[in-house]
Design an enzyme around this catalytic site. Sequence first.
Site, PDB file in Angstrom:
ATOM      1  CB  ILE A  64      47.860  56.353  65.988  1.00  0.00           C
ATOM      2  CG1 ILE A  64      48.776  55.523  66.472  1.00  0.00           C
ATOM      3  CG2 ILE A  64      46.828  55.719  65.422  1.00  0.00           C
ATOM      4  CD1 ILE A  64      48.593  54.702  67.620  1.00  0.00           C
ATOM      5  CE1 TYR A 155      56.849  47.461  72.419  1.00  0.00           C
ATOM      6  CE2 TYR A 155      57.551  45.900  74.103  1.00  0.00           C
ATOM      7  CZ  TYR A 155      56.741  46.309  73.241  1.00  0.00           C
ATOM      8  OH  TYR A 155      55.497  45.616  72.823  1.00  0.00           O
ATOM      9  CB  ALA A 157      61.435  52.932  79.238  1.00  0.00           C
ATOM     10  CB  ILE A 188      51.917  37.118  72.660  1.00  0.00           C
ATOM     11  CG1 ILE A 188      51.658  37.524  74.364  1.00  0.00           C
ATOM     12  CG2 ILE A 188      50.680  36.941  71.776  1.00  0.00           C
ATOM     13  CD1 ILE A 188      50.968  36.334  74.738  1.00  0.00           C
TER      14      ILE A 188
END
Length: 254
Positions: A64, A155, A157, A188
Amino acid sequence: MSPSQQHSSRTVVVTGAGTGIGRATAHAFAAQGACVIAVGRRPAPLAETAAHDRDRIVPLAVDISAEDGPATVVRTALERGAGRVDVLVNNAAIVDAASLRTYTRDSVGPQLATNLIAPVLLTQAALPALTDTRGVVVNVTTAVGQRGWPGNSLYAAGKAALEVLTRSWAVELAPLGIRVAAVAPGAIETPIADHSGLTPEQRVAIRAWQLEHTPLGRVGRPAEVAWAITRLASPRASFITGVILPVDGGAVVA
């Protein structure tokens, strides 16, 4: 149209669907009867995701962050999803073990390209289709984005910036009937750290730090985050937009 019919007629795009939260989200939407375009870089994990329900989950291996990535995703969703896109879940993210002292242009670029720039350009590419369906965008951020995260600041930010975009888009796109919300997971059980460059010892230390700051005292499950995503995207949540929902065992308020 009944709520069940609304779910079953929808087309949902989930990025980062090969593992963890993305895979659980793809499964949750498929269980509701939606056509799910499961997007990721690696074909093998995507095939495992799709094996859960081959009739409803379409694996799409695409980067992506590539120049043609967003257009490819939207085009495939329209082709395979009866010409519509109802929900976009911007979940894909990468983690790099570098810190402020060790960041380089080569390490900063890919992380921001995947975690921040790609959601912007993919959402932009999906706007015409989402406008047609009065659709929903759900961004996946992080509970840590609301506090300091030494050694992983880029990460955090990028995810914090995605929260600002969530609130801004909610206002900007409301006249089009598009809702925008986010979930902010805490600790998680996902494999994201496996590809971060962290040593096993560092991953153990980070997990211990996370648990120390999680009042419920346990690690969350991807299915628990997926549940929140599907609820925010539900037609029954039609008056909810601009919200950032923590799914973190209380970490944000501790």
